[in-house]
Design a protein around this motif. Structure first.
Motif, PDB file in Angstrom:
ATOM      1  N   ARG A  25      47.160  35.745  43.189  1.00  0.00           N
ATOM      2  CA  ARG A  25      46.351  35.601  42.118  1.00  0.00           C
ATOM      3  C   ARG A  25      46.221  36.738  41.184  1.00  0.00           C
ATOM      4  O   ARG A  25      46.164  36.754  39.866  1.00  0.00           O
ATOM      5  CB  ARG A  25      44.968  34.741  42.176  1.00  0.00           C
ATOM      6  CG  ARG A  25      45.000  33.447  42.522  1.00  0.00           C
ATOM      7  CD  ARG A  25      43.661  32.996  42.927  1.00  0.00           C
ATOM      8  NE  ARG A  25      43.050  33.809  44.188  1.00  0.00           N
ATOM      9  CZ  ARG A  25      42.158  33.276  44.862  1.00  0.00           C
ATOM     10  NH1 ARG A  25      41.081  32.503  44.328  1.00  0.00           N
ATOM     11  NH2 ARG A  25      41.586  33.755  46.031  1.00  0.00           N
ATOM     12  N   ASP A  26      46.193  37.798  41.843  1.00  0.00           N
ATOM     13  CA  ASP A  26      45.951  38.971  41.122  1.00  0.00           C
ATOM     14  C   ASP A  26      47.366  39.562  40.913  1.00  0.00           C
ATOM     15  O   ASP A  26      47.268  40.453  39.985  1.00  0.00           O
ATOM     16  CB  ASP A  26      45.451  40.193  42.328  1.00  0.00           C
ATOM     17  CG  ASP A  26      43.933  40.018  42.425  1.00  0.00           C
ATOM     18  OD1 ASP A  26      43.087  39.600  41.704  1.00  0.00           O
ATOM     19  OD2 ASP A  26      43.702  40.264  43.713  1.00  0.00           O
ATOM     20  N   ARG A  27      48.568  39.196  41.053  1.00  0.00           N
ATOM     21  CA  ARG A  27      49.675  39.393  40.445  1.00  0.00           C
ATOM     22  C   ARG A  27      49.726  39.101  38.833  1.00  0.00           C
ATOM     23  O   ARG A  27      50.658  39.618  38.274  1.00  0.00           O
ATOM     24  CB  ARG A  27      50.682  38.667  41.168  1.00  0.00           C
ATOM     25  CG  ARG A  27      51.097  39.199  42.711  1.00  0.00           C
ATOM     26  CD  ARG A  27      51.755  40.458  42.804  1.00  0.00           C
ATOM     27  NE  ARG A  27      51.961  40.921  44.279  1.00  0.00           N
ATOM     28  CZ  ARG A  27      52.341  41.994  44.434  1.00  0.00           C
ATOM     29  NH1 ARG A  27      53.328  42.681  43.491  1.00  0.00           N
ATOM     30  NH2 ARG A  27      52.657  42.271  45.700  1.00  0.00           N
ATOM     31  N   LYS A  28      49.096  38.168  38.698  1.00  0.00           N
ATOM     32  CA  LYS A  28      49.102  37.637  37.323  1.00  0.00           C
ATOM     33  C   LYS A  28      47.939  38.232  36.249  1.00  0.00           C
ATOM     34  O   LYS A  28      48.022  38.159  35.232  1.00  0.00           O
ATOM     35  CB  LYS A  28      48.590  36.197  37.178  1.00  0.00           C
ATOM     36  CG  LYS A  28      49.487  35.153  38.140  1.00  0.00           C
ATOM     37  CD  LYS A  28      48.892  33.654  38.093  1.00  0.00           C
ATOM     38  CE  LYS A  28      49.744  32.968  39.130  1.00  0.00           C
ATOM     39  NZ  LYS A  28      49.386  31.526  39.452  1.00  0.00           N
ATOM     40  N   GLU A  29      47.235  39.295  36.941  1.00  0.00           N
ATOM     41  CA  GLU A  29      46.192  39.948  36.133  1.00  0.00           C
ATOM     42  C   GLU A  29      46.839  41.304  35.749  1.00  0.00           C
ATOM     43  O   GLU A  29      47.857  41.931  36.050  1.00  0.00           O
ATOM     44  CB  GLU A  29      45.138  40.230  37.196  1.00  0.00           C
ATOM     45  CG  GLU A  29      44.246  39.260  37.809  1.00  0.00           C
ATOM     46  CD  GLU A  29      43.537  38.223  36.691  1.00  0.00           C
ATOM     47  OE1 GLU A  29      43.332  38.882  35.639  1.00  0.00           O
ATOM     48  OE2 GLU A  29      43.205  37.010  36.878  1.00  0.00           O
ATOM     49  N   LYS A  30      46.299  41.376  34.468  1.00  0.00           N
ATOM     50  CA  LYS A  30      46.762  42.711  33.595  1.00  0.00           C
ATOM     51  C   LYS A  30      45.634  43.857  33.679  1.00  0.00           C
ATOM     52  O   LYS A  30      46.229  45.268  33.556  1.00  0.00           O
ATOM     53  CB  LYS A  30      46.889  42.303  32.088  1.00  0.00           C
ATOM     54  CG  LYS A  30      47.951  41.246  31.900  1.00  0.00           C
ATOM     55  CD  LYS A  30      49.267  41.679  32.211  1.00  0.00           C
ATOM     56  CE  LYS A  30      50.512  40.636  31.440  1.00  0.00           C
ATOM     57  NZ  LYS A  30      51.806  40.689  32.203  1.00  0.00           N
ATOM     58  N   LYS A  31      44.575  43.703  33.882  1.00  0.00           N
ATOM     59  CA  LYS A  31      43.393  44.625  33.720  1.00  0.00           C
ATOM     60  C   LYS A  31      42.604  44.679  34.963  1.00  0.00           C
ATOM     61  O   LYS A  31      42.150  45.933  35.368  1.00  0.00           O
ATOM     62  CB  LYS A  31      42.527  44.336  32.573  1.00  0.00           C
ATOM     63  CG  LYS A  31      43.144  44.540  31.193  1.00  0.00           C
ATOM     64  CD  LYS A  31      42.185  44.129  30.078  1.00  0.00           C
ATOM     65  CE  LYS A  31      42.793  44.103  28.825  1.00  0.00           C
ATOM     66  NZ  LYS A  31      41.663  43.832  27.807  1.00  0.00           N
ATOM     67  N   VAL A  32      42.364  43.757  35.878  1.00  0.00           N
ATOM     68  CA  VAL A  32      41.268  43.980  37.045  1.00  0.00           C
ATOM     69  C   VAL A  32      41.801  43.095  38.030  1.00  0.00           C
ATOM     70  O   VAL A  32      42.619  42.190  37.974  1.00  0.00           O
ATOM     71  CB  VAL A  32      39.996  42.804  36.273  1.00  0.00           C
ATOM     72  CG1 VAL A  32      38.976  42.816  37.049  1.00  0.00           C
ATOM     73  CG2 VAL A  32      39.588  43.642  34.707  1.00  0.00           C
ATOM     74  N   VAL A  33      41.462  43.804  39.249  1.00  0.00           N
ATOM     75  CA  VAL A  33      41.654  42.951  40.534  1.00  0.00           C
ATOM     76  C   VAL A  33      40.443  42.145  40.780  1.00  0.00           C
ATOM     77  O   VAL A  33      39.628  42.756  41.032  1.00  0.00           O
ATOM     78  CB  VAL A  33      42.073  44.056  41.388  1.00  0.00           C
ATOM     79  CG1 VAL A  33      42.225  43.375  43.025  1.00  0.00           C
ATOM     80  CG2 VAL A  33      43.466  44.716  41.402  1.00  0.00           C
TER      81      VAL A  33
END
Length: 199
Positions: free
Chosen positions: A92-100
């Motif tokens: 799910r974090d692979r899709k984030e741009k700013k925050v883990v």
């Protein structure tokens, strides 16, 4: 890092939008933002040693280490912090741009001004992250790392690694980061770090 309050109330989205434009990094806690000031050379060396070891170990695996410029979110509503080192293995974090949002490992390199906050408020918030399995607190004053691990009973257990407590040298102390299955010596973690009292 040292936090200095800016005493401006913001919503989580206002913070994320605003913080992206700032020359200084800010953490976000209960609607307030706190400027992060720089750490010492020892602080930087320890974080770099850990992050580079993690990067080499995780190469080719579905996990990503980050250093202090990456933000971790306790939830989409905050709080938001800049841990010194973290790892996420969650797709799910692979899709984030700013925050883990789904780290399995977090590490803070301690300083006298931040130690109480890192052990207290920050760890209370970090424990709310359902994917977190390990939290490391690393001293800059003496060779010492304390690791909290979530056990099978959903309780946090503390293991301490230091020459004093383990009655051996730095080179002989093996640290096992179970969340990412990494073994490293305490001497590698403190490579190029000089402790004044040991000179």
């Amino acid at each position: 890092m040292i936090a200095v309050s800016n005493s401006s109330f913001m919503s989580p989205q206002e913070y994320l939008d605003w913080e992206e434009e700032q020359p200084t990094k800010y953490e976000y806690i209960h609607g307030e933002v706190f400027a992060m000031t720089g750490g010492t050379l020892s602080h930087n060396a320890i974080a770099l040693n850990l992050a580079s070891t993690l990067k080499n170990h995780l190469r080719g695996k579905p996990c990503q280490p980050y250093m202090a410029d990456a933000t971790v979110g306790i939830s989409r509503q905050g709080s938001f912090y800049y841990p010194d080192v973290m790892v996420t293995c969650d797709p799910r974090d692979r899709k984030e741009k700013k925050v883990v949002y789904h780290p399995c490992f977090l590490a803070e390199v301690l300083s006298p001004s931040t130690e109480g906050r890192d052990r207290g408020l920050k760890f209370r918030h970090y424990r709310q992250i359902e994917t977190l399995r390990e939290y490391a607190l690393i001293s800059t004053e003496t060779p010492l790392i304390e690791i909290y691990r979530l056990n099978e009973h959903n309780k946090w257990e503390l293991t301490t690694y230091s020459p004093e407590e383990n009655d051996t040298s730095l080179e002989n102390i093996d640290i096992h980061l179970t969340s990412v299955d990494l073994h490293l010596s305490l001497s590698l973690l403190y490579e190029d770090v000089i402790f004044p009292e040991l000179e």
